[in-house]
Design an enzyme around this catalytic site. Structure first.
Site, PDB file in Angstrom:
ATOM      1  N   GLU A  90       0.870  -1.180   0.000  1.00 38.62           N
ATOM      2  CA  GLU A  90       0.000   0.000   0.000  1.00 38.62           C
ATOM      3  C   GLU A  90       0.901   1.222   0.000  1.00 38.62           C
ATOM      4  O   GLU A  90       1.620   1.482   0.972  1.00 38.62           O
ATOM      5  CB  GLU A  90      -0.950   0.030   1.195  1.00 38.62           C
ATOM      6  CG  GLU A  90      -1.854   1.247   1.124  1.00 38.62           C
ATOM      7  CD  GLU A  90      -3.092   1.174   1.995  1.00 38.62           C
ATOM      8  OE1 GLU A  90      -3.344   2.134   2.722  1.00 38.62           O
ATOM      9  OE2 GLU A  90      -3.792   0.136   1.927  1.00 38.62           O
ATOM     10  N   CYS A 105      -1.944   8.535   3.880  1.00 41.81           N
ATOM     11  CA  CYS A 105      -2.033   8.165   2.474  1.00 41.81           C
ATOM     12  C   CYS A 105      -3.425   8.422   1.920  1.00 41.81           C
ATOM     13  O   CYS A 105      -3.584   8.658   0.722  1.00 41.81           O
ATOM     14  CB  CYS A 105      -1.633   6.699   2.279  1.00 41.81           C
ATOM     15  SG  CYS A 105      -2.576   5.541   3.277  1.00 41.81           S
TER      16      CYS A 105
END
Length: 444
Positions: free
Chosen positions: A228, A262
């Protein structure tokens, strides 16, 4: 070997971290691997009992965990949420694991007289490399389901934010059954590389640049890697949107944790007819935010955690202003008490060629741009090398769902923003350079 640890509130080096060498990582991995078979043989119900005891131990250490996260990240309120969310996730997974890990029933094959029986086999040793923005949460978000599945786990957090490791290791002393299959090591990239070489599956959260290196190394070792990586999440505000609601939600989702997430919103596209009204509403929300200084328990915006990230933010500002962007509020990095603090910032006159529109800024900074038609909005949102998540605001539910279905991102929030920061029930895949591999969310 020791490396220094920096306090982002003061800018001072106030500690040191012992670096695990490659041979030490290999030895720890071997010990974890040797204990995994017995851990698997205990069965899922027994593993749930052990992890529930560990959640109790973490709860008992809650104040200490918050203190060390504050020392490493400089923010208090997000650290409280991080600790509580991590403990809550362990308990949630323990409640779900028996059903999720139940042995599948035999089924008939396409050939009538043959039956098929599936058997799920866990990876013996799972490696986790986690980043500095949510050190505890992003270390445990993959570790917990892996442990419940019967894997052993080896965690290497960011060397920037590893103070919590000592506290977690003390909690494991209260849970001997877990101590043999959960290990933590600390150090820089070389330590992380040793982890990749020692495990059977790797879960990595971090930058695209480092994720590329991890992915290559994992491929060379012929092990799966779940990556990720960065994001440049877009939000679309249509003319029918509830403007005050959109401004509040977008303010939170772009500014929380000083934008160091993020899933932070980093691009905002607004339909032309409501652009000015939305700008006014958003600037009002963002202008009300205050630094958590000098008291970390007061205010809203913490310091820049990583000193290296400050240089990235400043480069993005310099590029944007040189190309004609204007800050309606914010637009600078301040030095307070020795720490570096990015002002909550709303930009207009932003263009796609600006780094602050194209690259991950990882700061409380949001450029606003206009669109005219639905098709243009979709094109602008998808015109990115990233595809982590996104958001759509429209009072026309059919339009919101129609647009959401065409966005190239892993999770789309409708009339809210960054919901996957708090809601983990659905699977979430990453598009483009935002990641690779299976979801860490949902039951699949």
């Amino acid at each position: 070997m020791m490396i220094p640890t920096r306090n982002p509130r003061t800018g001072q080096i106030d500690g040191e971290l012992r670096v695990w060498q490659a041979h030490e990582v290999r030895a720890r991995a071997l010990a974890l691997r040797s204990a995994q078979a017995a851990w698997l043989a205990e069965g899922v119900d027994a593993r749930c009992e052990v992890l529930t005891l560990w959640a109790d131990a973490l709860q008992a250490a809650r104040s200490e965990l918050i203190d060390v996260l504050l020392a490493d990240t400089g923010r208090f309120h997000e650290s409280v949420i991080e600790v509580d969310s991590s403990i809550g996730a362990i308990r949630r997974w323990c409640g779900q694991a028996p059903a999720l890990l139940a042995k599948p029933e035999p089924r008939k094959a396409a050939i009538p007289f043959i039956a098929v029986q599936q058997q799920v086999q866990p990876y013996a040793l799972v490696g986790i490399i986690s980043p500095w923005n949510f050190p505890l949460l992003l270390s445990l978000i993959d570790a917990t389901p892996a442990l419940l599945a019967g894997c052993a786990v080896l965690i290497k957090p960011s060397e920037i934010t590893s103070r919590f490791v000592a506290v977690v290791e003390r909690t494991l002393q209260a849970v001997p059954a877990l101590q043999g299959v959960l290990g933590l090591v600390a150090g820089p990239g070389s330590t992380g590389g040793a982890v990749v070489d020692a495990v059977d599956l790797l879960c990595f959260t971090g930058s695209v640049a480092t994720g590329r290196k991890v992915g290559v190394q994992a491929a060379q070792n012929f092990i799966p890697a779940h990556l990720e990586l960065g994001g440049k999440d877009a939000v679309l505000v249509f003319e029918s949107a509830n403007i005050p609601r959109a401004a509040r939600a977008i303010c939170w989702a772009s500014m929380v944790n000083a934008g160091q997430s993020c899933m932070s919103l980093e691009r905002c596209y607004v339909q032309a007819d409501v652009f000015d009204a939305f700008c006014t509403a958003l600037v009002e929300e963002v202008s009300a935010l205050k630094f958590c200084h000098p008291d970390p328990q007061q205010g809203h915006i913490g310091p820049i955690i990583s000193e290296a990230q400050a240089a990235v933010i400043q480069r993005h500002f310099d590029d944007a202003f040189a190309k004609g962007a204007t800050a309606l509020t914010g637009g600078k990095i301040q030095q307070l008490g020795g720490g570096l603090w990015c002002e909550p910032t709303v930009l207009v006159n932003a263009t796609p060629d600006m780094q602050i529109v194209a690259e991950e800024t990882f700061a409380p900074v949001l450029p606003l741009m206009r669109f005219s038609t639905e098709a243009e909005a979709i094109h602008l949102a998808n015109d990115s090398k990233f595809g982590l998540s996104a958001a759509v605001f429209s009072s026309d539910e059919a339009q919101a769902h129609r647009v959401a279905s065409q966005l190239q991102a892993g999770a789309i929030s409708i009339n809210d923003a960054s919901l996957t920061a708090l809601v983990h029930d659905g699977a979430k895949q990453s598009f483009k350079f935002s990641g690779l591999g299976g979801s860490r969310m949902g039951s699949a």
